[in-house]
Design an enzyme around this catalytic site. Structure first.
Site, short mmCIF file in Angstrom:
data_model
loop_
_atom_site.label_atom_id
_atom_site.label_comp_id
_atom_site.label_asym_id
_atom_site.label_seq_id
_atom_site.Cartn_x
_atom_site.Cartn_y
_atom_site.Cartn_z
N ASP A 270 0.86 -1.17 0.00
CA ASP A 270 0.00 0.00 0.00
C ASP A 270 0.91 1.24 0.00
O ASP A 270 2.13 1.13 0.12
CB ASP A 270 -0.98 -0.02 1.18
CG ASP A 270 -2.23 0.82 0.87
OD1 ASP A 270 -2.17 1.63 -0.08
OD2 ASP A 270 -3.24 0.68 1.57
C1 BGC Z 1 -5.01 3.28 -0.02
C2 BGC Z 1 -5.22 2.25 -1.08
C3 BGC Z 1 -5.08 2.87 -2.44
C4 BGC Z 1 -3.71 3.51 -2.54
C5 BGC Z 1 -3.44 4.15 -3.90
C6 BGC Z 1 -3.74 4.08 -0.23
O1 BGC Z 1 -3.65 5.16 0.63
O2 BGC Z 1 -4.99 2.64 1.23
O3 BGC Z 1 -6.48 1.66 -0.93
O4 BGC Z 1 -5.26 1.92 -3.44
O5 BGC Z 1 -3.62 4.53 -1.55
O6 BGC Z 1 -4.19 5.27 -4.10
#
Ligand code: BGC
Length: 733
Positions: free
Chosen positions: A278
């Site tokens: 993530d």
């Molecule tokens: C979130 C994810 C997301 C990623 C990319 C993160 O902060 O937890 O769910 O896909 O950002 O935007």
């Protein structure tokens, strides 16, 4: 007979051919990867494992040098093509980039938030929404979505409950598979499909106190029984990638969790796709406190099984050196890069790295996509209360007071993660009402107050509007940013002064309808008690106003059902229907039982609940056999009749309880559902099959088995009502 035989042979030959040819493609892809890997420097390999976010200016030279494998947040076919051209034509090996984006509930045409989509209890519709989102996203240069989010959420305080399928694991599995299939279509190489990413692995929704990113401490049993199955279902449906989560479980952050990312994912599930971290979750392990610095973070994440690092750049900084000085084995890097390249090959990016920019013009926000958005949005609406049949409103009313901060609001109904959706393209409720008016009904619109904040509401204007109307419709709820990531709340009531506004309108004596727009279950006991009609509409997206008008004026009969329990108060959270019985279940009226001193234990509105403008009767529960052996199946069925005056939808729900296990079992578990449409007076027999899939669980030794004993079943319209029966499971010979 001969004809049948011939037909059968032809079908078998076709299947064999398809299997052989797909195995051949797989083989061909693996060979190409082997050839490519042999040409790659260690820098280029680590480059494939590195992902940065747009704007791309700061790392364009890294792309040119072949040191970036994927990007995120870049849209627009021409813009993406221009960057892709640099990767393909200017880097040494010409490996195409894969471009990711959070396409969560639509790309440009925005559908209901995933929790709302789930309230349709219609996997076909949910799949189609993902299909359309994929067509739009792919037309705009997106190859890969960070969806579906398949985290089970049993705590309405957790803001990300809006992004998933709610509290139930069975529902989570069905919706995970539907969404993956919708995004990925028949084959990834089709330019209209995008790669899916099941996230966030794992148990992110079990954050203590519902606070986003917070610590998770659960047993392996709960992990396997409640939180993991939707991931497995998404992977079985073909998900090309998986994202790990921010949280720790029992002291181990997911980005460094070998048990999750290798033992379960690779060894047990044989997952062939790649894992992305993530956002900065690899280097956040320093804050978690299980690594000392960026180098240790990179080593631990790579060792655990994170193939692509999103944004934080620790692989890019340290892994090359680590491989060169023998701290990290190159064979392992090769495996990881192979997984990434495999998805790029499967997507057809090596054959055609560019997006046909003509598609963008016809695909984005097409009339057809908007029509579907209106349909799924209306299907997602849940009728929570309708005393004296106040709804649907007649189309010939003289005047309607339309009150509240979400009534003429084009931004907030887009919901969390609205991607490339635009507020100016969203149909507000006010506009939806205007579109419906045929007999000159006057609409007195008053905003009344803000969604949040303690600013004095405009009560006088609201009262004036209500007094001059046949009915008042109050449109209230949460702003788009009050749920989704970092949108956890410690209070679950209507924010700001909205409840004061509703109470004032109610005191005028005019009949009131409350339309709720929110990203989570809300605690609304006063409204539930006093307001005669309540519609839960979530954040519905682009066609919000039209869909709500369709339901309010009776062109569509609501048939959605809650995918998560609505609490009476925040203190009931975490709240979910499939809890354990405990040693002191709240059945007797004594002090020493599992209960609250100051309020009932039951939710305000239970899981699976929702009304209709018509009524349904369940009868003739049938269980095909009183007893089955382990491994055998039986059929259970009921007759459902529309006993009202209008056509309507009912969701027929099957719940099961295993009365005694080697470990305790929940009081009820959803094991089947069907949304059906019945004409007035029409009856239908609805059957479900019950066998191994429905009855298995993790026994005392964590083996997934069916244990003999008594089982109860209920078939009904929600998790608290239904016809009840029982059967026995006995050991085989
Ligand atoms: C979130 C994810 C997301 C990623 C990319 C993160 O902060 O937890 O769910 O896909 O950002 O935007």
């Amino acid at each position: 007979m001969i004809q049948y035989f011939r037909f059968y042979t032809i079908i078998t030959v076709i299947f064999c051919f398809l299997n052989i040819s797909s195995a051949q493609t797989d083989r061909a892809i693996e060979d190409k990867i082997t050839t490519l890997l042999a040409k790659m420097t260690i820098e280029e390999k680590i480059g494939q494992m590195t992902q940065f976010s747009a704007p791309v200016d700061s790392f364009i030279d890294l792309i040119r040098a072949g040191l970036v494998g994927s990007i995120l947040n870049l849209t627009g076919a021409e813009r993406v093509n221009a960057i892709q051209k640099i990767a393909v034509e200017e880097s040494r090996l010409g490996i195409p980039l894969i471009n990711g984006r959070d396409v969560i509930h639509g790309f440009r045409t925005i559908f209901p938030i995933p929790l709302g989509e789930t309230a349709t209890w219609s996997p076909d519709f949910v799949k189609e929404a993902a299909r359309i989102a994929a067509r739009e996203a792919s037309a705009s240069g997106v190859h890969w979505t960070f969806a579906p989010m398949v985290d089970i959420a049993r705590d309405a305080r957790w803001g990300r409950i809006s992004e998933g399928a709610g509290e139930d694991t069975y529902m989570g599995k069905i919706m995970a598979a539907a969404r993956v299939k919708g995004f990925q279509g028949e084959k990834l190489s089709d330019p209209e499909t995008i790669a899916a990413c099941v996230k966030h692995f794992a148990a992110y929704g079990a954050a203590e106190a519902g606070k986003d990113y917070n610590t998770v401490d659960i047993s392996e049993r709960t992990l396997r029984e409640v939180y993991l199955p939707p991931f497995k279902a998404g992977i079985d449906a073909g998900a090309a990638t998986l994202m790990c989560s921010f949280n720790e479980i029992s002291g181990v952050p997911s980005s460094g969790n070998k048990f999750l990312l290798t033992d379960i994912l690779r060894s047990e599930w044989a997952f062939k796709g790649f894992v992305v971290s993530d956002w900065q979750s690899v280097t956040e392990m320093i804050n978690h406190g299980n690594v000392a610095d960026t180098l240790e973070a990179a080593l631990l994440a790579a060792e655990a099984g994170v193939d692509t690092e999103m944004v934080s750049g620790s692989y890019n900084k340290f892994l090359v050196q680590a491989v060169k000085n023998g701290q990290f084995p190159e064979e392992k890097i090769n495996e990881m890069v192979r997984r990434i390249l495999r998805v790029k090959f499967q997507l057809g990016l090596f054959d055609n790295p560019y997006t046909d920019s003509n598609r963008e013009k016809t695909e984005l926000l097409s009339d057809q996509n908007r029509r579907f958005a209106r349909e799924i949005s209306a299907k997602a609406i849940v009728l929570l209360k309708n005393e004296n049949e106040i709804l649907p409103l007649k189309k010939n009313l003289k005047s309607i007071a339309l009150i509240g901060p979400l009534a003429d609001n084009q931004l907030d109904p887009l919901g969390c993660w609205f991607c490339n959706g635009r507020a100016d393209e969203l149909v507000s409720v006010l506009q939806g009402f205007k579109n419906k008016i045929v007999y000159g009904t006057k609409i007195n619109y008053v905003k009344g107050c803000e969604i949040k904040g303690e600013e004095e509401p405009d009560l006088q204007e609201a009262v004036k509007a209500a007094m001059n109307a046949d009915v008042a419709v109050c449109v209230v709820g949460e702003s788009f940013d009050m749920s989704g990531e970092a949108g956890s709340r410690a209070r679950l009531g209507l924010p700001g002064r909205q409840l004061d506004l509703i109470k004032t309108v109610y005191e005028t004596g005019v009949p009131v309808v409350v339309v709720l727009m929110n990203g989570r279950p809300l605690a609304i006991p006063w409204i539930a008690e006093n307001i005669p009609a309540i519609l839960e509409t979530w954040h519905l997206g682009t066609e919000c106003g039209n869909a709500i008008a369709d339901v309010i004026f009776g062109d569509v009969n609501p048939g959605g059902k809650l995918p998560a329990s609505f609490p009476r108060a925040v203190g009931q959270e975490p709240l979910y229907y499939n809890h354990k019985n405990t040693g002191r279940p709240p059945v007797q009226k004594t002090r020493f039982i599992t209960r609250y001193y100051d309020m009932p234990v039951e939710p305000l509105f239970p899981f699976g609940y929702g009304l209709s403008y018509t009524t349904f009767e369940f009868s003739d529960l049938q269980i095909s056999k009183p007893e089955i052996k382990i491994g055998e199946e039986l059929k259970v069925g009921v007759v459902v009749k529309n006993t009202g005056m209008v056509k309507g939808d009912e969701v027929v729900q099957l719940y099961i309880r295993d009365l005694k296990g080697s470990v305790t079992r929940p009081v009820k578990e959803l094991r089947g559902f069907k949304r059906i449409t019945l004409e007035p007076g029409e009856s239908k027999k609805i059957d479900f099959t019950v066998g191994k899939n429905e009855l298995s669980f993790y026994d005392i030794n964590l083996n997934y088995v069916v244990e003999p004993g008594e089982f109860h079943i209920w078939i009904g319209p929600n998790s608290t009502e239904g016809l009840h029966g029982r059967f026995q499971v006995v050991k085989g010979q």
